[in-house]
Design an enzyme around this catalytic site. Structure first.
Site, PDB file in Angstrom:
ATOM      1  CE1 TYR A 127      -3.269  32.545  -8.271  1.00 42.11           C
ATOM      2  CE2 TYR A 127      -1.212  31.938  -8.533  1.00 42.11           C
ATOM      3  CZ  TYR A 127      -2.207  32.960  -9.635  1.00 42.11           C
ATOM      4  OH  TYR A 127      -1.939  33.949  -9.956  1.00 42.11           O
ATOM      5  CB  ILE A 188       9.770  24.181 -10.049  1.00 39.51           C
ATOM      6  CG1 ILE A 188       8.816  25.131 -10.908  1.00 39.51           C
ATOM      7  CG2 ILE A 188       9.936  22.930 -11.252  1.00 39.51           C
ATOM      8  CD1 ILE A 188       8.902  25.853 -12.930  1.00 39.51           C
ATOM      9  CD  GLN A 192       3.608  26.844  -5.919  1.00 40.54           C
ATOM     10  OE1 GLN A 192       4.576  26.014  -6.296  1.00 40.54           O
ATOM     11  NE2 GLN A 192       2.673  27.735  -6.571  1.00 40.54           N
ATOM     12  CB  CYS A 344      -7.732  35.529 -16.628  1.00 42.81           C
ATOM     13  SG  CYS A 344      -5.537  35.421 -16.601  1.00 42.81           S
TER      14      CYS A 344
END
Length: 388
Positions: A127, A188, A192, A344
């Site tokens: 990512y 965190i 994941q 983006c």
């Protein structure tokens, strides 16, 4: 101000950027709710994004719509709302990336659902920006980036590498498989860690649910791909000191981060609310101040145009795979996610956003720094980079 005057102002602003309201070009905007004009004028980027999510307007090529806005600097012509001014003031005073809040911020995005990212990203679940030189697919481009990152770190079998912000372990798995290193990764995001541990099973890879500030171990090399954007200006100095604390004296640290052209205290309102809460894009000056007296800058590379192609590839994937996701994510979410990816992409295309890979050492490498040409080639040469 009445609706007609508001409509006239927005129409003229868009026209100055080459965009026609209800026009025939693919980048033109089509308005379905007249309240769009006041939302865009008085609420800025937040109103623009929310009104898109609510279906007030659309564009066939949203990426090109934003590209034209950004290249004409139209975003600077619309007044800042009182709420945005207050948010900027608060961000300058308070640390919105302190440990407890940073965890909540990160989990809001990265714990959205592994199925979402599995249907958007490459097969390795990388990512971060891919590297498209000599690549025709997203999988190839991401492997290029991972390999380039390993070569920049000068990895050798037996080394122990720290991955700060490891995601689903794509770098860790690649480096362990291709370069014979042991990797410890921290993130965190619970989602994941859970999936990353499965993907890295059987390899010398450990993924931990841990804030970077808790790290206090020594490693031969450190990598951080696409995590620094979540650190926040109040914490840049501490982040660099933690990295230095954990890096052996002769080791290298590779920092891969989105970069901005101008220093800001607060990110785009819409992105902050819906996509990356608490994220702030660093600038060269901010990074320079944070590494001063801590690291020596060995190598700095900008391949931001690659992020445009990467985001468009993610958009194509999420669009092609939406039927697999629509039972869990509603249409408003889909419009939100498209808006995020395409806006983006336009920012990188317009060169408002950059993508940097920075190699740092603690004491400066004797004889200078070089990037290996390939994994198989023992010769040393510069690869698409600016010599320091």
């Amino acid at each position: 101000m009445n609706n007609e005057k508001t409509k006239g102002i927005i129409t003229r602003l868009l026209s100055a950027a080459g965009i026609t309201v209800n026009g025939n070009n693919p980048w033109d905007i089509h308005v379905y709710n007249e309240d769009f004009y006041s939302r865009a004028l008085y609420e800025g980027s937040l109103g623009l994004g929310e009104s898109y999510m609510e279906g007030y307007w659309d564009s066939l090529r949203l990426d090109e719509f934003f590209y034209k806005i950004l290249r004409s600097n139209l975003d600077k012509s619309v007044r800042r709302s009182l709420r945005l001014k207050m948010d900027i003031l608060l961000a300058r005073v308070f640390n919105f990336q302190r440990p407890a809040r940073a965890t909540r911020n990160g989990q809001r995005h990265y714990d959205a659902g592994n199925d979402l990212f599995q249907n958007m990203l490459d097969k390795r679940l990388t990512y971060t920006c891919a590297f498209w030189d000599n690549a025709t697919t997203l999988d190839e481009a991401q492997e290029n980036k991972l390999d380039l990152s390993c070569r920049k770190l000068q990895l050798k079998p037996g080394m122990h590498v720290l991955d700060i912000g490891c995601g689903w372990g794509s770098f860790a798995k690649f480096a362990a498989e291709k370069y014979g290193v042991t990797v410890t990764g921290v993130t965190i995001s619970k989602e994941q860690v859970a999936l990353g541990q499965q993907l890295c099973a059987g390899l010398p890879v450990t993924l931990r649910l841990q804030d970077y500030r808790q790290l206090n171990e020594k490693f031969d090399a450190i990598v951080s791909l696409g995590m620094f954007e979540h650190v926040g200006p109040h914490n840049y100095s501490e982040y660099m000191k933690v990295a230095a604390r954990c890096l052996k004296d002769n080791g290298l640290f590779l920092l891969h981060t989105i970069g901005g052209n101008e220093t800001v205290a607060f990110t785009d309102q819409w992105l902050n609310k819906y996509i990356f809460p608490g994220a702030v894009i660093p600038t060269i000056r901010q990074i320079g101040q944070a590494i001063e007296g801590v690291f020596v800058m060995e190598h700095w590379e900008n391949f931001s145009v690659n992020y445009d192609k990467t985001l468009m590839a993610w958009y194509e994937n999420i669009t092609a795979n939406w039927d697999k996701l629509k039972n869990r994510y509603d249409q408003t979410f889909f419009r939100m996610w498209k808006y995020y990816l395409l806006s983006c992409a336009a920012s990188f295309r317009a060169r408002h956003s950059q993508l940097w890979q920075i190699v740092l050492s603690k004491n400066g490498l004797p004889g200078g720094y070089h990037v290996a040409a390939s994994r198989e080639n023992s010769g040393l040469t510069y690869v698409n980079a600016i010599k320091p």
